[in-house]
Design a protein around this motif. Structure first.
Motif, PDB file in Angstrom:
ATOM      1  N   ALA A 124       0.775  -1.267   0.127  1.00 24.55           N
ATOM      2  CA  ALA A 124       0.194   0.060   0.267  1.00 24.55           C
ATOM      3  C   ALA A 124       0.842   1.369   0.062  1.00 24.55           C
ATOM      4  O   ALA A 124       0.568   2.083  -0.764  1.00 24.55           O
ATOM      5  N   ILE A 127       2.738   1.652  -3.727  1.00 27.06           N
ATOM      6  CA  ILE A 127       1.782   1.991  -4.714  1.00 27.06           C
ATOM      7  C   ILE A 127       0.755   3.129  -4.550  1.00 27.06           C
ATOM      8  O   ILE A 127       0.334   4.060  -5.345  1.00 27.06           O
ATOM      9  N   LEU A 128       0.188   3.244  -3.269  1.00 27.62           N
ATOM     10  CA  LEU A 128      -0.949   4.324  -2.851  1.00 27.62           C
ATOM     11  C   LEU A 128      -0.136   5.546  -2.165  1.00 27.62           C
ATOM     12  O   LEU A 128      -0.716   6.644  -2.011  1.00 27.62           O
ATOM     13  N   THR A 133      -4.779  -0.748   4.001  1.00 33.05           N
ATOM     14  CA  THR A 133      -4.513  -1.835   3.261  1.00 33.05           C
ATOM     15  C   THR A 133      -5.803  -2.771   2.765  1.00 33.05           C
ATOM     16  O   THR A 133      -5.590  -3.758   2.267  1.00 33.05           O
ATOM     17  N   THR A 135      -7.594  -2.541   0.155  1.00 34.02           N
ATOM     18  CA  THR A 135      -7.762  -2.899  -1.168  1.00 34.02           C
ATOM     19  C   THR A 135      -6.821  -4.091  -1.428  1.00 34.02           C
ATOM     20  O   THR A 135      -7.044  -5.186  -2.055  1.00 34.02           O
ATOM     21  N   GLU A 164      -7.835   7.604 -11.263  1.00 33.28           N
ATOM     22  CA  GLU A 164      -6.437   7.197 -10.978  1.00 33.28           C
ATOM     23  C   GLU A 164      -6.337   6.462  -9.788  1.00 33.28           C
ATOM     24  O   GLU A 164      -5.673   5.436  -9.293  1.00 33.28           O
ATOM     25  N   LEU A 165      -7.220   6.925  -8.788  1.00 30.11           N
ATOM     26  CA  LEU A 165      -7.237   6.179  -7.531  1.00 30.11           C
ATOM     27  C   LEU A 165      -7.592   4.842  -7.659  1.00 30.11           C
ATOM     28  O   LEU A 165      -7.144   3.976  -6.843  1.00 30.11           O
ATOM     29  N   LYS A 168      -5.002   2.709  -8.998  1.00 32.23           N
ATOM     30  CA  LYS A 168      -3.870   2.315  -8.178  1.00 32.23           C
ATOM     31  C   LYS A 168      -4.320   1.348  -7.085  1.00 32.23           C
ATOM     32  O   LYS A 168      -3.568   0.337  -6.736  1.00 32.23           O
ATOM     33  N   ASN A 169      -5.450   1.350  -6.652  1.00 34.66           N
ATOM     34  CA  ASN A 169      -5.986   0.549  -5.603  1.00 34.66           C
ATOM     35  C   ASN A 169      -6.230  -0.771  -6.211  1.00 34.66           C
ATOM     36  O   ASN A 169      -5.753  -2.017  -5.674  1.00 34.66           O
ATOM     37  N   ALA A 172      -2.794  -2.388  -6.443  1.00 33.97           N
ATOM     38  CA  ALA A 172      -2.318  -3.075  -5.061  1.00 33.97           C
ATOM     39  C   ALA A 172      -2.850  -4.291  -4.786  1.00 33.97           C
ATOM     40  O   ALA A 172      -2.247  -5.175  -4.301  1.00 33.97           O
TER      41      ALA A 172
END
Lengths: 185, 395, 105
Positions: A124, A127-128, A133, A135, A164-165, A168-169, A172
């Motif tokens: 997490a 990547i985020l 955590t 996702t 984009e969020l 990214k999730n 992950a």
């Protein structure tokens, strides 16, 4: 019916994880139910959330006392919460941790049938950029249990978080799926 | 009629309520936040902000004002909606009488929450049942689907008989639980629920009049009778609308009491709302174990389905009434109602009251089985051990 | 004397409901103001002197009934069907254009 219990801390997104898992299983054609422990959640306090998955409509409206699967989002909870309480014999425990199988098993009051470990916090953060955590851990759920396929988890994530969020999730979750180590005990 | 292709979504009970309000094309929403209702109104505010719904949202400083704003809007001919819980509903009380007295078909979702103190945000039916005598119709939803369907049907029934209606859902058990809900495409909702036709046109300035006029002892009585009559007429309207809903969308609500195995049961569990989902699950298990049990889920508490209850009472030896509510100094409220309905009949099943789940105490399949065990003994003995059982009480 | 006097009274039909079906469904106005001519309660009657009136309409604002209206020529008129003779208009008038006189009925 498969019953899943999530353990996290307020703000880590355990409730969202339970909801996303339900949405993913729904996309796979299942009937679902997801709910928080019916409490007054506060940031940082231990929280639980639940998901039920079945092939037929779910009528039962009670909390889950004997889960098939337990998901632990915060490794520190292993010291303070009996996460295996009521776990069915042969049930699965999934833990976000950098610790070894032996170290985790030592902290569990009941030996599960299957143990899955993944360092979701590191994933997490990479990547985020945040230690959230919920996702990533769903990737581990897909890998360890087979109750839902990764692609549906990713679809449900992208529906919950836009743009984009969401991408990214979803990444992950995929990363966690690839890195989860599953031990049959 | 266009072909019905449902839109299936995983949503909470509160979101189901918000979607239903949107699909009902409500024109005015006035509400004040209170847990666990708030996410209904938040979702509606989101619909408005996104341009998905054309709704006049009236921010207010209390629930009393929320209902007052809905009354003004409804008197002017608009389709008005609000939502609240517990203390908020209690604060509305005066205005609830006003809405029914002025014959305004406002629809409200009450998320059942226990009255304080002690402070509680969890499920308990006493808040809505305490509004029993306000002239509002009351529908208790078992699941999120019934919350959605209930709001749509409530508008149609309310606007036919010109009385307000309350859709009641459980705190958290429905309000915050995500579940699969089949939603109806907008154009089909529009066919089912056309625009409201108000009793009068408040904007007709050629014929000015006042709303909620003075009723002297010479006139008040007749207006009360008209409300009573409208409530009685609502029984048929509810059944007709419930049947029409079933024909259009596949979920039949023509029964005001949903019945399971009643014709082949020694006794039935009777109750309202989400707890009946667990009861249904338990009844199936109990029948596999040889228990001759059934269930009677009371959907509409007002108007009370007297005839349907009397029919059930004719065919069973016992009724176990599950009340997640209590009237102090008396007993469970549904139990009290049921006994009253049966007094002037020849049906005399043994009827016992179980006080369960107050303030959100979980009522599980195991609990239903324990009640069944006790009820079976009562029926075998042919008489009550006690009339009211505080089932969960730590002794 | 104002030309409105007695006009409404003459054409009013008293609404009497003898059966429940005759009532409107909702308790909207029962027409009580159409049959209840409060002008009958009056002992003193306001009389307007247009020569003193400056059309400030203070009386129009203060009349609690309200039984004062503005005529087409801009002067005020009084609806004697409803004026109770309270005298507030006369009290408030800054030019003493309204006087209260004992009414002979």
């Amino acid at each position: 019916m498969i019953e899943i219990r999530f353990h996290g801390r307020g703000g880590q997104g355990a409730v969202t994880a339970a909801n996303i898992l339900a949405s993913a299983a729904f996309k796979q054609g299942k009937y679902v139910q997801a709910f928080p422990f019916f409490g007054v959640e506060r940031r940082g306090a231990p929280v639980t959330a639940f998901t039920r998955i079945d092939d037929k409509p779910i009528r039962i409206k009670t909390q889950i006392y004997e889960p098939d699967i337990v998901v632990v989002l915060d490794p520190s909870l292993l010291d303070t919460v009996d996460v295996t309480a009521g776990l069915k014999d042969g049930g699965t425990v999934i833990v976000n941790t950098e610790k070894s199988k032996e170290e985790v098993l030592e902290k569990l009051k009941k030996k599960p049938g299957k143990l899955a470990l993944v360092d979701a916090t590191t994933i997490a953060l990479e990547i985020l950029g945040l230690p959230i955590t919920n996702t990533a851990i769903l990737g581990a759920v897909a890998k360890a249990t087979g109750v839902v396929e990764l692609k549906y988890v990713q679809e449900a994530i992208k529906e919950t978080f836009s743009g984009e969020l969401g991408e990214k999730n979803a990444k992950a979750a995929e990363e966690a799926f690839n890195k989860t180590v599953v031990y049959e005990l | 009629m266009a072909e019905y292709k449902p839109i299936r979504k995983v949503v909470s009970g509160n979101y189901a309520a918000a979607y239903a309000a949107k699909h009902a094309r409500v024109q005015v929403v006035a509400a004040y936040p209170i847990t666990p209702q708030t996410s209904i109104i938040e979702k509606i505010a989101e619909f408005i902000a996104n341009g998905e719904a054309d709704i006049q949202y009236v921010p207010v400083e209390s629930e009393h004002s929320a209902m007052a704003a809905c009354i003004g809007a409804s008197a002017a001919g608009a389709r008005a909606f609000t939502a609240t819980s517990a203390q908020g509903l209690a604060l509305m009380h005066e205005m609830l009488h006003w809405a029914s007295g002025a014959r305004l078909p406002i629809v409200m979702v009450d998320v059942n929450r226990a009255m304080a103190p002690p402070w509680s945000v969890w499920d308990d039916q006493t808040d809505s049942l305490a509004q029993r005598d306000t002239g509002w119709m009351q529908f208790y939803a078992e699941n999120n689907q019934e919350v959605y369907d209930g709001v749509l049907m409530a508008f149609k029934v309310a606007e036919t008989v010109n009385l307000p209606a309350m859709i009641v859902e459980s705190a958290f058990i429905l309000s915050h639980t995500y579940d699969v809900v089949e939603m109806i495409p907008q154009e089909l909702v529009d066919e089912f629920l056309p625009p409201r036709k108000p009793l009068y046109d408040l904007a007709d300035f050629s014929r000015p009049f006042s709303v909620g006029a003075l009723g002297t002892p010479n006139d008040y009585y007749e207006f009360r009778y008209k409300i009573a009559k409208a409530m009685e007429d609502a029984v048929k309207v509810i059944k007709d609308v419930g049947r029409e809903f079933g024909e259009r969308f596949g979920r039949d609500y023509s029964e005001m009491i949903e019945k399971g195995y009643v014709d082949d049961a020694d006794f039935v569990f009777m109750g309202m709302g989400s707890l009946m989902g667990t009861v249904k699950e338990a009844v199936d298990l109990l029948r596999k174990e040889g228990y001759k049990v059934g269930y009677a889920k009371v959907r509409w508490f007002r108007p009370f389905p007297k005839e349907e209850l009397r029919e059930i009472a004719e065919s069973v030896k016992g009724i176990a009434v599950l009340d997640r509510n209590y009237s102090f100094g008396q007993e469970g409220i549904l139990f009290n109602e049921a006994k009253g309905v049966l007094y002037n009949t020849s049906a005399r099943p043994i009827i016992k009251n179980y006080i369960i789940g107050l303030g959100g105490r979980d009522f599980t399949v195991q609990d239903v089985k324990a009640v069944a065990e006790n009820m079976k003994k009562v029926i075998e003995a042919g008489k009550l051990d006690r009339e009211v059982e505080w089932y969960h009480l730590k002794r | 004397m104002n030309s409105l006097f007695g006009e409404k009274k003459a054409r009013a039909e008293k609404l009497v409901f003898t059966s429940v079906d005759q009532y409107p469904e909702a308790p909207i106005t029962l027409g009580t103001t159409l049959i209840n001519f409060t002008g009958d309660w009056r002992t003193f009657i306001p009389i307007v002197n247009d020569e003193k009136c400056v059309k400030c309409y203070i009386c129009w604002k203060f009349c609690p009934e309200p039984a004062i209206y503005i005529k087409e020529d801009g002067y005020i008129g009084i609806d004697y069907d409803y004026c109770k003779g309270c005298g507030i208009c006369a009290n408030e008038c800054p030019t003493n254009a309204i006087t209260m006189e004992k009414e002979e009925k």
